[in-house]
Design a protein around this motif. Structure first.
Motif, PDB file in Angstrom:
ATOM      1  N   GLY A  46     -15.796   4.435  12.375  1.00 43.75           N
ATOM      2  CA  GLY A  46     -15.937   5.601  13.220  1.00 43.75           C
ATOM      3  C   GLY A  46     -14.895   5.744  14.294  1.00 43.75           C
ATOM      4  N   GLY A  47     -14.662   4.684  15.050  1.00 44.65           N
ATOM      5  CA  GLY A  47     -13.790   4.784  16.203  1.00 44.65           C
ATOM      6  C   GLY A  47     -12.339   4.501  15.885  1.00 44.65           C
ATOM      7  N   PRO A  48     -11.472   4.713  16.868  1.00 49.67           N
ATOM      8  CA  PRO A  48     -10.039   4.536  16.651  1.00 49.67           C
ATOM      9  C   PRO A  48      -9.653   3.104  16.270  1.00 49.67           C
ATOM     10  CG  PRO A  48     -10.515   4.956  18.964  1.00 49.67           C
ATOM     11  CD  PRO A  48     -11.775   5.179  18.217  1.00 49.67           C
ATOM     12  N   TYR A  49     -10.308   2.112  16.845  1.00 50.65           N
ATOM     13  CA  TYR A  49     -10.011   0.714  16.516  1.00 50.65           C
ATOM     14  C   TYR A  49     -10.299   0.461  15.039  1.00 50.65           C
ATOM     15  CZ  TYR A  49     -10.737  -4.338  16.287  1.00 50.65           C
ATOM     16  OH  TYR A  49     -10.704  -5.655  15.914  1.00 50.65           O
ATOM     17  N   GLU A  50     -11.492   0.825  14.587  1.00 50.85           N
ATOM     18  CA  GLU A  50     -11.886   0.611  13.201  1.00 50.85           C
ATOM     19  C   GLU A  50     -11.028   1.432  12.246  1.00 50.85           C
ATOM     20  OE1 GLU A  50     -14.016   1.492  15.655  1.00 50.85           O
ATOM     21  OE2 GLU A  50     -15.220  -0.320  15.904  1.00 50.85           O
ATOM     22  N   GLN A  51     -10.748   2.672  12.620  1.00 46.14           N
ATOM     23  CA  GLN A  51      -9.898   3.502  11.763  1.00 46.14           C
ATOM     24  C   GLN A  51      -8.501   2.905  11.638  1.00 46.14           C
ATOM     25  OE1 GLN A  51      -9.730   7.742  12.103  1.00 46.14           O
ATOM     26  NE2 GLN A  51     -11.940   7.954  12.372  1.00 46.14           N
TER      27      GLN A  51
END
Length: 132
Positions: A46-51
């Motif tokens: 979902g978030g920028p880190y995971e993406q």
């Protein structure tokens, strides 16, 4: 190697827009197209880190098809849709490349192909021992 090598991953946009996920030039330079966090047609993470982690994983998979890995990466580019995500994407980059230290750019863009995506990455790698 005397000709180009191309990697296709079967992602739908590869055929729609006529591109390869990665191309290796005869001099050993490997260019990996923009990679996002789309896995099996869905946004993974979902978030920028995971993406960012997922997008780099897509790039690493393409490099692996050519027998290369993250240690061969010499340049990265990160495209973010929001400046607020710089720290999260930078943290992901550091985790993946702390010992590699490629040249890197991080750019803020107006948007990506899917509004749910907040980061896209490109990598360039080099196959040692092939330069003329």
């Amino acid at each position: 190697m005397s000709e180009l090598r191309r990697v296709r991953t079967g992602a739908p946009w590869e055929d729609v827009f006529a591109y390869s996920r990665a191309v290796e030039l005869p001099n050993g330079l490997v260019l990996v197209s923009g990679c996002t966090s789309i896995v099996d047609g869905e946004i993974a993470g979902g978030g920028p880190y995971e993406q960012a982690l997922n997008a780099f994983d897509v790039a690493f998979t393409a490099l692996a098809e050519l027998g290369l890995g993250r240690e061969d990466v010499v340049r990265t580019r990160m495209y973010l849709t929001h400046a607020r995500d710089v720290d999260d994407v930078g943290r992901a980059h550091k985790e993946l490349f702390e010992t590699v230290r490629p040249a890197a750019s991080m750019l803020i863009v107006a948007g990506l192909v899917d509004p749910g995506l907040v980061v896209e990455v490109e990598v360039e790698a080099f196959r040692r021992g092939t330069a003329a």
